[in-house]
Design a protein around this motif. Structure first.
Motif, mmCIF file in Angstrom:
data_model
loop_
_atom_site.group_PDB
_atom_site.id
_atom_site.type_symbol
_atom_site.label_atom_id
_atom_site.label_comp_id
_atom_site.label_asym_id
_atom_site.label_seq_id
_atom_site.Cartn_x
_atom_site.Cartn_y
_atom_site.Cartn_z
ATOM 1 N N ILE A 3 97.692 22.514 -55.822
ATOM 2 C CA ILE A 3 97.922 23.234 -54.567
ATOM 3 C C ILE A 3 97.051 24.486 -54.576
ATOM 4 O O ILE A 3 96.975 25.198 -55.581
ATOM 5 N N TYR A 4 96.406 24.749 -53.438
ATOM 6 C CA TYR A 4 95.621 25.968 -53.301
ATOM 7 C C TYR A 4 95.774 26.458 -51.876
ATOM 8 O O TYR A 4 95.775 25.670 -50.933
ATOM 9 N N GLY A 5 95.933 27.766 -51.721
ATOM 10 C CA GLY A 5 96.165 28.332 -50.406
ATOM 11 C C GLY A 5 94.954 29.002 -49.807
ATOM 12 O O GLY A 5 94.061 29.468 -50.513
ATOM 13 N N VAL A 6 94.947 29.038 -48.485
ATOM 14 C CA VAL A 6 94.004 29.839 -47.715
ATOM 15 C C VAL A 6 94.876 30.774 -46.900
ATOM 16 O O VAL A 6 95.707 30.330 -46.101
ATOM 17 N N THR A 7 94.718 32.068 -47.138
ATOM 18 C CA THR A 7 95.562 33.042 -46.463
ATOM 19 C C THR A 7 94.696 34.099 -45.798
ATOM 20 O O THR A 7 93.482 34.114 -45.962
ATOM 21 N N GLY A 8 95.323 34.972 -45.067
ATOM 22 C CA GLY A 8 94.606 36.035 -44.358
ATOM 23 C C GLY A 8 95.342 36.371 -43.079
ATOM 24 O O GLY A 8 96.272 35.674 -42.682
ATOM 25 N N TRP A 9 94.897 37.431 -42.441
ATOM 26 C CA TRP A 9 95.509 37.854 -41.191
ATOM 27 C C TRP A 9 95.026 36.979 -40.039
ATOM 28 O O TRP A 9 94.065 36.215 -40.187
ATOM 29 N N LYS A 10 95.640 37.117 -38.893
ATOM 30 C CA LYS A 10 95.271 36.370 -37.688
ATOM 31 C C LYS A 10 93.786 36.603 -37.364
ATOM 32 O O LYS A 10 93.277 37.711 -37.501
ATOM 33 N N ASN A 11 93.118 35.535 -36.958
ATOM 34 C CA ASN A 11 91.698 35.553 -36.570
ATOM 35 C C ASN A 11 90.749 35.882 -37.728
ATOM 36 O O ASN A 11 89.622 36.306 -37.502
ATOM 37 N N ALA A 12 91.210 35.655 -38.966
ATOM 38 C CA ALA A 12 90.368 35.930 -40.134
ATOM 39 C C ALA A 12 89.452 34.759 -40.483
ATOM 40 O O ALA A 12 88.582 34.892 -41.329
ATOM 41 N N GLY A 13 89.675 33.590 -39.866
ATOM 42 C CA GLY A 13 88.840 32.433 -40.163
ATOM 43 C C GLY A 13 89.513 31.399 -41.050
ATOM 44 O O GLY A 13 88.845 30.521 -41.607
ATOM 45 N N LYS A 14 90.831 31.495 -41.192
ATOM 46 C CA LYS A 14 91.566 30.574 -42.076
ATOM 47 C C LYS A 14 91.418 29.116 -41.648
ATOM 48 O O LYS A 14 91.106 28.258 -42.476
ATOM 49 N N THR A 15 91.648 28.821 -40.387
ATOM 50 C CA THR A 15 91.647 27.427 -39.935
ATOM 51 C C THR A 15 90.254 26.814 -40.044
ATOM 52 O O THR A 15 90.107 25.676 -40.500
ATOM 53 N N GLY A 16 89.240 27.565 -39.673
ATOM 54 C CA GLY A 16 87.872 27.059 -39.812
ATOM 55 C C GLY A 16 87.523 26.782 -41.268
ATOM 56 O O GLY A 16 86.916 25.768 -41.596
ATOM 57 N N LEU A 17 87.944 27.701 -42.152
ATOM 58 C CA LEU A 17 87.690 27.511 -43.582
ATOM 59 C C LEU A 17 88.454 26.292 -44.088
ATOM 60 O O LEU A 17 87.899 25.475 -44.837
ATOM 61 N N MET A 18 89.704 26.147 -43.687
ATOM 62 C CA MET A 18 90.493 24.967 -44.091
ATOM 63 C C MET A 18 89.780 23.688 -43.664
ATOM 64 O O MET A 18 89.627 22.758 -44.459
ATOM 65 N N GLU A 19 89.347 23.637 -42.421
ATOM 66 C CA GLU A 19 88.681 22.445 -41.892
ATOM 67 C C GLU A 19 87.422 22.118 -42.691
ATOM 68 O O GLU A 19 87.196 20.975 -43.088
ATOM 69 N N ARG A 20 86.618 23.138 -42.975
ATOM 70 C CA ARG A 20 85.390 22.919 -43.737
ATOM 71 C C ARG A 20 85.689 22.495 -45.170
ATOM 72 O O ARG A 20 85.001 21.635 -45.731
ATOM 73 N N LEU A 21 86.733 23.081 -45.775
ATOM 74 C CA LEU A 21 87.100 22.701 -47.144
ATOM 75 C C LEU A 21 87.586 21.260 -47.216
ATOM 76 O O LEU A 21 87.226 20.529 -48.147
ATOM 77 N N VAL A 22 88.380 20.839 -46.244
ATOM 78 C CA VAL A 22 88.835 19.442 -46.227
ATOM 79 C C VAL A 22 87.634 18.511 -46.144
ATOM 80 O O VAL A 22 87.526 17.539 -46.896
ATOM 81 N N THR A 23 86.711 18.805 -45.246
ATOM 82 C CA THR A 23 85.507 17.980 -45.099
ATOM 83 C C THR A 23 84.697 17.960 -46.392
ATOM 84 O O THR A 23 84.270 16.899 -46.856
ATOM 85 N N GLU A 24 84.491 19.130 -46.993
ATOM 86 C CA GLU A 24 83.696 19.247 -48.224
ATOM 87 C C GLU A 24 84.345 18.493 -49.378
ATOM 88 O O GLU A 24 83.690 17.727 -50.090
ATOM 89 N N ILE A 25 85.633 18.694 -49.577
ATOM 90 C CA ILE A 25 86.297 18.125 -50.752
ATOM 91 C C ILE A 25 86.531 16.621 -50.587
ATOM 92 O O ILE A 25 86.340 15.858 -51.541
ATOM 93 N N THR A 26 86.887 16.169 -49.399
ATOM 94 C CA THR A 26 87.015 14.719 -49.199
ATOM 95 C C THR A 26 85.650 14.058 -49.286
ATOM 96 O O THR A 26 85.551 12.912 -49.724
#
Length: 163
Positions: A3-26
């Motif tokens: 398990i690894y988290g992506v955290t940060g305040w609102k509008n920090a880029g969390k969702t975009g980073l999550m999406e890119r990480l899923v694409t990269e790691i899969t």
């Protein structure tokens, strides 16, 4: 389960980073699931649909299934929100679960940070944050990555997990 988290305040880029990480790691041949915490009420269902009507009638759980996907909705009906560990226990086994949000939980995290938001960094006061992904240079006691350098961030996460 890793398990690894992506955290940060609102509008920090969390969702975009999550999406890119899923694409990269899969893309590296690994299986990934995600958990996203919402701080507000949300609904994946729509008024008038059969599953919505089932929930409105009082069903505790509604399982919606097709040949393309399944969705299990569980109505809490004033019960407390389950802890992250309980939610993770419901997931099928995968190589990695990426968790967006859940700032206060104890799993390892990377903080997404955008300077334009004006929000302070969480990392200096949170030892669970192992690195920061930012759009600006930062002087910290842990690694700082360019927010858009998905490959380097994925490498760091996988190495940090011993994968």
């Amino acid at each position: 389960m890793n398990i690894y988290g992506v955290t940060g305040w609102k509008n920090a880029g969390k969702t975009g980073l999550m999406e890119r990480l899923v694409t990269e790691i899969t893309g590296r041949g690994m299986t990934v699931s995600t958990v996203k915490h919402a701080h507000h009420s949300f609904d994946v269902d729509h008024p008038g649909k059969d599953s919505f009507r089932h929930r409105e009638a009082g069903a505790s759980q509604v399982l919606l299934a097709s040949r393309n996907r399944i969705a299990l909705m569980h109505e809490l009906r004033d019960a407390p929100e389950p802890p992250l560990a309980d939610l993770l226990a419901q997931l099928a086994p995968v190589d990695l679960v990426l968790v967006e949000g859940y700032k206060r939980d104890s799993h390892a995290k990377i903080e997404a940070h955008r300077s334009i938001t004006g929000n302070p960094l969480i990392a200096p006061d949170d030892p669970t944050i192992r690195a920061v992904a930012s759009d600006t240079a930062l002087a910290l006691d842990r690694p700082v990555f360019d927010l858009d350098d998905t490959t380097a961030i994925a490498d760091f996460i996988l190495r940090d997990l011993g994968m």
